[in-house]
Write an enzyme that holds these catalytic residues in place. Structure first.
Site, PDB file in Angstrom:
ATOM      1  CB  SER A  56      -0.895   0.009   1.244  1.00  0.00           C
ATOM      2  OG  SER A  56      -0.096   0.236   2.392  1.00  0.00           O
ATOM      3  CG  ASP A  93      -3.801  -2.685  -1.580  1.00  0.00           C
ATOM      4  OD1 ASP A  93      -4.730  -2.861  -2.379  1.00  0.00           O
ATOM      5  OD2 ASP A  93      -3.908  -2.831  -0.342  1.00  0.00           O
ATOM      6  CG  HIS A  94      -6.394   0.758  -1.990  1.00  0.00           C
ATOM      7  ND1 HIS A  94      -7.692   0.909  -2.414  1.00  0.00           N
ATOM      8  CD2 HIS A  94      -6.378  -0.343  -1.193  1.00  0.00           C
ATOM      9  CE1 HIS A  94      -8.439  -0.054  -1.893  1.00  0.00           C
ATOM     10  NE2 HIS A  94      -7.670  -0.837  -1.154  1.00  0.00           N
ATOM     11  N   GLY A 233     -11.124  -5.764   1.241  1.00  0.00           N
ATOM     12  CA  GLY A 233     -11.804  -5.773   2.541  1.00  0.00           C
ATOM     13  C   GLY A 233     -12.325  -7.151   2.911  1.00  0.00           C
ATOM     14  CB  SER A 235      -9.890  -9.235   7.133  1.00  0.00           C
ATOM     15  OG  SER A 235      -8.531  -9.178   6.726  1.00  0.00           O
ATOM     16  CG  ASN A 275      -7.076  -7.145  -2.003  1.00  0.00           C
ATOM     17  OD1 ASN A 275      -6.714  -7.964  -2.838  1.00  0.00           O
ATOM     18  ND2 ASN A 275      -7.071  -5.849  -2.231  1.00  0.00           N
TER      19      ASN A 275
HETATM   20  P1  13P Z   1      -8.950  -6.050   5.051  1.00  0.00           P
HETATM   21  O1  13P Z   1      -8.849  -4.799   5.860  1.00  0.00           O
HETATM   22  O2  13P Z   1     -10.329  -6.636   5.161  1.00  0.00           O
HETATM   23  O3  13P Z   1      -7.897  -7.030   5.379  1.00  0.00           O
HETATM   24  O4  13P Z   1      -8.778  -5.641   3.506  1.00  0.00           O
HETATM   25  C1  13P Z   1      -7.488  -5.449   2.965  1.00  0.00           C
HETATM   26  C2  13P Z   1      -7.525  -4.834   1.610  1.00  0.00           C
HETATM   27  O5  13P Z   1      -8.530  -4.751   0.939  1.00  0.00           O
HETATM   28  C3  13P Z   1      -6.253  -4.313   1.074  1.00  0.00           C
HETATM   29  O6  13P Z   1      -6.440  -3.635  -0.120  1.00  0.00           O
HETATM   30  O1  G3H Z   2      -6.572  -1.459   1.838  1.00  0.00           O
HETATM   31  C1  G3H Z   2      -5.885  -1.147   2.798  1.00  0.00           C
HETATM   32  C2  G3H Z   2      -4.834  -2.042   3.293  1.00  0.00           C
HETATM   33  O2  G3H Z   2      -5.290  -2.738   4.415  1.00  0.00           O
HETATM   34  C3  G3H Z   2      -3.574  -1.288   3.535  1.00  0.00           C
HETATM   35  O3  G3H Z   2      -3.641  -0.552   4.713  1.00  0.00           O
HETATM   36  O4  G3H Z   2      -2.872   1.717   3.990  1.00  0.00           O
HETATM   37  O5  G3H Z   2      -2.787   1.007   6.404  1.00  0.00           O
HETATM   38  O6  G3H Z   2      -1.194   0.014   4.751  1.00  0.00           O
HETATM   39  P1  G3H Z   2      -2.547   0.615   4.982  1.00  0.00           P
HETATM   40 ZN    ZN Z   3      -8.288  -2.596  -0.334  1.00  0.00          ZN
END
Ligand code: 13P
Ligand code: G3H
Ligand code: ZN
Length: 330
Positions: A56, A93-94, A233, A235, A275
């Site tokens: 990220s 990521d993102h 998201g 988890s 993810n």
């Molecule tokens: P969680 O917070 O549910 O683990 O999602 C992680 C995620 O989407 C990272 O991009």
């Molecule tokens: O999508 C978000 C991930 O869990 C990454 O989180 O931006 O705190 O590293 P972070």
């Molecule tokens: Zn995410």
């Protein structure tokens, strides 16, 4: 310019194709440090699963992008040394700007996400197209997003997300040329995905969250048949880990995740990438808190980071084997 190919990494195209056909999903685990990387690689090599190492913007700031890139390169060699060369993707990521995506591609990332979901539809199309055009010159794959998930930058409550509009997906994928699409069907980031008020209770009083919107997923699948879908998201917020954290001084309140059976169901559909970050954070924190509480005289970081790494590895092995179905697919 460093090509990911020189680093022994792969993009996501081939592994998503196999995941779609084989009705499983590739794990995308976030990492920020060596212990997380070791746990991911150990677990995925032992289970013979392909894996996406996910970085990220926060991870880049925390650990430094050059170090993370070298760690991913190291992960390729480490997997071989452990006895099995699994496919490894290094994914942003993102990503929120073209410049960030470009910089990661130049650094050796094999896949990037451009998250334009907070912009207008038109701006999202424009930004995503720009990233795709650049990335594809280097055979780097791109993930886009339609629909808004709650709980990332702005920490808004989970009920404020916007579901993906199936009517937009075909146009978006066609216009942008993305390789995969993240959609919003009721998941959200972090360990508090639902409030207790949004849940029902079973006979034992255990909270049951509202189900994911599989109806939206299936509409999306009809509009873009065979196209790889991504779930952020995802988890599950294991309650045994939450209980250990709280037993040893933590204060996690109303931590609720996505039931694993629903993720299994998603993995068998067009969802090719799932993810997971928060569950890893919980597993590490639970193990560290336990060591601190039971062995207060301990001050060698290896004595708490080691158990944290072991607990993480156990979690990842479970995910790959029992939730995503990617074990044995490398
Ligand atoms: P969680 O917070 O549910 O683990 O999602 C992680 C995620 O989407 C990272 O991009
Ligand atoms: O999508 C978000 C991930 O869990 C990454 O989180 O931006 O705190 O590293 P972070
Ligand atoms: Zn995410």
């Amino acid at each position: 310019m460093v090509s990911y190919k020189e680093l022994g990494l792969v993009n996501s195209r081939e592994i998503f194709k196999k995941a779609f056909e084989g009705k499983y999903a590739i794990p995308a685990f976030n990492f920020n440090n060596m212990e997380q990387m070791q746990a991911i690689i150990q677990a995925c090599v032992e289970k013979k699963s392909p894996v996406i190492l996910q970085v990220s913007s926060g991870a880049r700031k925390y650990a430094n992008q050059t170090l993370l890139r070298y760690m991913a390169q190291g992960a390729v060699a480490y997997a071989k040394e452990l006895g099995y060369a699994i496919p490894i993707v290094l994914h942003l990521d993102h990503g929120d700007t073209f410049e960030l995506c470009k910089s990661c591609i130049e650094m050796g990332f094999s896949s990037v996400m451009i998250d334009g979901s907070h912009h207008s539809y038109e701006k999202n199309v424009e930004l995503t197209s720009q990233v795709v055009e650049y990335a594809h010159k280097y055979d780097v794959t791109v993930e886009g997003e339609l629909g808004v998930l709650a709980g990332i930058e702005d920490d808004v409550a989970a009920e404020h997300h916007t579901y993906t509009e199936p009517d937009q997906v075909e146009d978006f994928v066609g216009k942008t040329g993305v390789d995969s699409l993240a959609i919003s069907i009721g998941t959200s980031h972090g360990a508090n995905k639902f409030t207790p008020a949004q849940c029902t209770r079973d006979a034992n009083g255990v909270l049951i969250p509202p189900p994911l919107r599989f109806d939206i997923l299936s509409e999306v699948e009809k509009r873009i048949p065979g196209f790889p879908i991504v779930l952020h998201g995802a988890s599950s917020v294991p309650q045994d880990q939450v209980a250990i954290i709280n037993k040893y001084g933590g204060a996690l309140k109303d931590a609720i995740g996505i039931p694993e059976e629903q993720l299994r169901q998603a993995a068998a559909s067009a969802v090719c990438k799932i993810n997971i970050d928060s569950d890893g954070r919980l597993a590490m924190t639970a193990a560290v808190r336990e060591v601190f509480a039971l062995q207060p005289a301990e001050f060698d970081p290896r004595k708490y980071l080691g158990p944290a790494r072991e607990n993480l590895k156990k979690l990842y092995m479970h995910k790959v084997e029992n939730v995503l179905g990617s074990a044995g697919k490398a």
